[in-house]
Design a protein around this motif. Sequence first.
Motif, PDB file in Angstrom:
ATOM      1  N   ASP A 183       0.822  -1.221   0.000  1.00 43.73           N
ATOM      2  CA  ASP A 183       0.000   0.000   0.000  1.00 43.73           C
ATOM      3  C   ASP A 183       0.852   1.265   0.000  1.00 43.73           C
ATOM      4  N   LEU A 184       2.171   1.126  -0.053  1.00 43.27           N
ATOM      5  CA  LEU A 184       3.060   2.283   0.117  1.00 43.27           C
ATOM      6  C   LEU A 184       3.585   2.805  -1.217  1.00 43.27           C
ATOM      7  N   THR A 185       4.031   4.056  -1.207  1.00 42.79           N
ATOM      8  CA  THR A 185       4.662   4.681  -2.384  1.00 42.79           C
ATOM      9  C   THR A 185       6.104   5.019  -2.020  1.00 42.79           C
ATOM     10  N   VAL A 186       7.034   4.673  -2.902  1.00 42.89           N
ATOM     11  CA  VAL A 186       8.444   4.897  -2.577  1.00 42.89           C
ATOM     12  C   VAL A 186       8.862   6.340  -2.840  1.00 42.89           C
ATOM     13  N   TYR A 187       9.780   6.810  -2.019  1.00 41.49           N
ATOM     14  CA  TYR A 187      10.404   8.130  -2.149  1.00 41.49           C
ATOM     15  C   TYR A 187      11.879   7.899  -2.455  1.00 41.49           C
ATOM     16  N   ARG A 188      12.337   8.416  -3.581  1.00 40.28           N
ATOM     17  CA  ARG A 188      13.719   8.199  -4.055  1.00 40.28           C
ATOM     18  C   ARG A 188      14.095   6.706  -4.092  1.00 40.28           C
ATOM     19  N   MET A 238      13.715   4.505  -1.907  1.00 46.38           N
ATOM     20  CA  MET A 238      14.339   3.981  -0.683  1.00 46.38           C
ATOM     21  C   MET A 238      13.609   4.345   0.613  1.00 46.38           C
ATOM     22  N   MET A 239      12.686   5.308   0.576  1.00 43.49           N
ATOM     23  CA  MET A 239      11.857   5.583   1.753  1.00 43.49           C
ATOM     24  C   MET A 239      10.401   5.451   1.324  1.00 43.49           C
ATOM     25  N   PHE A 240       9.474   5.556   2.273  1.00 40.69           N
ATOM     26  CA  PHE A 240       8.059   5.408   1.958  1.00 40.69           C
ATOM     27  C   PHE A 240       7.284   6.649   2.383  1.00 40.69           C
ATOM     28  N   ALA A 241       6.317   7.037   1.554  1.00 34.41           N
ATOM     29  CA  ALA A 241       5.437   8.149   1.910  1.00 34.41           C
ATOM     30  C   ALA A 241       4.743   7.856   3.242  1.00 34.41           C
ATOM     31  N   ASP A 242       4.760   8.852   4.121  1.00 38.32           N
ATOM     32  CA  ASP A 242       4.054   8.797   5.420  1.00 38.32           C
ATOM     33  C   ASP A 242       4.607   7.771   6.406  1.00 38.32           C
ATOM     34  N   VAL A 243       5.801   7.262   6.143  1.00 44.16           N
ATOM     35  CA  VAL A 243       6.468   6.378   7.124  1.00 44.16           C
ATOM     36  C   VAL A 243       7.746   7.095   7.581  1.00 44.16           C
ATOM     37  N   PRO A 244       7.800   7.531   8.845  1.00 46.39           N
ATOM     38  CA  PRO A 244       8.939   8.327   9.307  1.00 46.39           C
ATOM     39  C   PRO A 244      10.189   7.493   9.576  1.00 46.39           C
ATOM     40  N   LEU A 251      10.223   8.505  -8.032  1.00 47.31           N
ATOM     41  CA  LEU A 251      10.543   7.503  -9.054  1.00 47.31           C
ATOM     42  C   LEU A 251      11.583   6.526  -8.543  1.00 47.31           C
ATOM     43  N   MET A 252      11.438   5.279  -8.951  1.00 52.49           N
ATOM     44  CA  MET A 252      12.482   4.267  -8.712  1.00 52.49           C
ATOM     45  C   MET A 252      13.210   4.128 -10.043  1.00 52.49           C
ATOM     46  N   ARG A 253      14.191   5.001 -10.251  1.00 51.06           N
ATOM     47  CA  ARG A 253      14.856   5.008 -11.560  1.00 51.06           C
ATOM     48  C   ARG A 253      15.873   3.886 -11.660  1.00 51.06           C
ATOM     49  N   GLN A 254      16.033   3.377 -12.861  1.00 49.76           N
ATOM     50  CA  GLN A 254      17.050   2.347 -13.106  1.00 49.76           C
ATOM     51  C   GLN A 254      18.207   3.012 -13.859  1.00 49.76           C
ATOM     52  N   ASN A 255      18.726   4.101 -13.269  1.00 51.30           N
ATOM     53  CA  ASN A 255      19.770   4.880 -13.950  1.00 51.30           C
ATOM     54  C   ASN A 255      20.757   5.401 -12.911  1.00 51.30           C
ATOM     55  N   HIS A 259      23.734  14.751  -4.180  1.00 51.28           N
ATOM     56  CA  HIS A 259      23.726  16.222  -4.205  1.00 51.28           C
ATOM     57  C   HIS A 259      22.321  16.819  -4.170  1.00 51.28           C
ATOM     58  N   GLY A 260      21.279  15.979  -4.281  1.00 52.02           N
ATOM     59  CA  GLY A 260      19.908  16.485  -4.295  1.00 52.02           C
ATOM     60  C   GLY A 260      19.502  17.068  -2.940  1.00 52.02           C
ATOM     61  N   ASP A 261      18.427  17.799  -2.934  1.00 49.76           N
ATOM     62  CA  ASP A 261      17.926  18.479  -1.745  1.00 49.76           C
ATOM     63  C   ASP A 261      17.233  17.474  -0.822  1.00 49.76           C
ATOM     64  N   VAL A 262      17.791  17.252   0.368  1.00 49.36           N
ATOM     65  CA  VAL A 262      17.197  16.259   1.276  1.00 49.36           C
ATOM     66  C   VAL A 262      15.889  16.755   1.894  1.00 49.36           C
ATOM     67  N   THR A 263      15.580  18.037   1.706  1.00 48.16           N
ATOM     68  CA  THR A 263      14.324  18.555   2.268  1.00 48.16           C
ATOM     69  C   THR A 263      13.167  18.459   1.269  1.00 48.16           C
ATOM     70  N   GLU A 264      13.454  18.075   0.020  1.00 47.58           N
ATOM     71  CA  GLU A 264      12.405  18.017  -1.000  1.00 47.58           C
ATOM     72  C   GLU A 264      11.338  16.988  -0.629  1.00 47.58           C
ATOM     73  N   ALA A 265      10.062  17.430  -0.610  1.00 54.35           N
ATOM     74  CA  ALA A 265       8.905  16.573  -0.295  1.00 54.35           C
ATOM     75  C   ALA A 265       9.066  15.844   1.046  1.00 54.35           C
ATOM     76  N   MET A 266       9.820  16.463   1.971  1.00 56.90           N
ATOM     77  CA  MET A 266      10.092  15.834   3.272  1.00 56.90           C
ATOM     78  C   MET A 266       9.570  16.732   4.390  1.00 56.90           C
ATOM     79  N   ALA A 267       8.795  16.152   5.294  1.00 56.85           N
ATOM     80  CA  ALA A 267       8.300  16.904   6.461  1.00 56.85           C
ATOM     81  C   ALA A 267       9.168  16.567   7.671  1.00 56.85           C
ATOM     82  N   PHE A 268       9.717  17.608   8.292  1.00 56.19           N
ATOM     83  CA  PHE A 268      10.567  17.407   9.484  1.00 56.19           C
ATOM     84  C   PHE A 268       9.811  17.859  10.734  1.00 56.19           C
ATOM     85  N   ALA A 269      10.126  17.223  11.852  1.00 56.00           N
ATOM     86  CA  ALA A 269       9.505  17.619  13.125  1.00 56.00           C
ATOM     87  C   ALA A 269      10.478  17.399  14.274  1.00 56.00           C
ATOM     88  N   ARG A 270      10.280  18.202  15.323  1.00 53.51           N
ATOM     89  CA  ARG A 270      11.132  18.059  16.513  1.00 53.51           C
ATOM     90  C   ARG A 270      10.482  17.151  17.551  1.00 53.51           C
TER      91      ARG A 270
END
Length: 481
Positions: A366-371, A373-379, A456-460, A470-481
């Motif tokens: 039921d999950l969607t991958v981020y880069r 290697m991570m999953f949407a809504d799974v911290p 995307l899970m790119r094969q490249n 070098h990509g932005d680690v904050t892109e589409a990422m929610a951070f919390a304290r």
Amino acid sequence: MSHLEHLDVVVVGAGLSGIGAGYRLSTTSPSRTWAILEARESLGGTWDLFRYPGVRSDSDMMTLGFPFEPWTDPDAIADGPKILDYLRATADKYAITERIRFGHAVVAADWSSDDARWTVTVDRGGVREQLTCSFLYLCSGYYDYERPHDPQLPGIETFEGQVVHPQFWPEDLDVSGRKVVVIGSGATAVTLVPALADRGADVTMLQRTPTWITSLPRRDRARDVLQKVLPGRIAGTAARYKNVIGTMGVYELSRRRPAVMRSLLAKGAARSLGSTDLVADHFTPTYDPWDQRLCVVPDGDLFEAVRSGRAHVVTDTIETFVPHGIRLDSGRELDADVVVTATGLRIKLAGGIALRVDGQERATGDLTVYRGMMFADVPNLAVCVGYVNASWTLRADLASRYVCRLLDHMEQHGWRTATPRAPGGMEGRPLLPLASGYVRRADAELPQQGDGAPWLMRQNYLLDRRDMLHGDVTEAMAFAR
């Protein structure tokens, strides 16, 4: 919760990915506390599990080896025991072995947003234990180690010979002078057939459909030259990039000009076999190259075994097993003393661990991958998955380096959680670009990818290298304290 042991990072699995992750964790931030939990009693993962004759890499070792510890053995396509020795030596050299906790099978992981940590449940020989971690990194590959694929072969219970699955090869099996039928035509089958022929078996590969197969030299002469003229690490990097670009070129040609690639592969097979009829009958699939994985045979060993008559190929379907062998739908019968069911593996993503976020079960399907290697809504969770069209380690190492970048960013800004958040209305797509049986069978368990970066899970490798390092680690990422 304070009575449980707490670590900054828990890595699950001590194979290629886990050892690589250990190296990156220990070198980027030595103050971080971490451990590797390994279900089995030894490191090496796939390379320790699979003990069948001829087991070897189907990627070149300059890219399957670690970039921080270049492969120096003369064989570019290496056998399993050599790879296992390399993994053990690397883990010892970088003090990773001492961080591995053997016999620790992770069965569940529960995330608590209130505590900003995972509670990890471990099975140690029937006894359940728990520990907590701030970040969980699953490096358990994507095979089911306990259960291979069982295609339910008709009448197999009537067969009076021995049935063996490559995943559980008996150490004492002597095939010399015996009739062996290997069922399958994938990477495992094409490895086993010449190895069994070398051991004196009368071996037949029984395939339902052919597979695209290409021959590569066991030794990489270009790398040998590079090693003579360049210092060790630089020679390793140069050979690595030469092979990355070569592999990508073959993949891109297969996708964009499939007819050209079909012709090249068929001609190569015909040269090795000395027969266009054999190629037409047994080595020309109906699908295009790289719709399923391209099988590699070092120095054309499978073709040589068939050409010399030490091995045979039969393309047919099974009607039923009989006491002395297999009856085919064509009416032909194959006598057998031993049948090897090289019928494929089962995919098991995230090691089959039960994941829960704030008490809610999160099934991988039921999950969607981020880069990839991570999953949407799974911290605070990452999964290490390699490429299907290139060496596993190329992507695994990028994933580990990305995890370390993310952890450093969180530390610098005082964040305790990082959760990928998918935009609304994003279209889901299948994760892996293969029509292979083992991928199709796992459709329900595999997460999906999105319709654009960073989902995307790119094969490249080259694009991933740019984004993961070098990509932005904050892109589409929610951070919390």
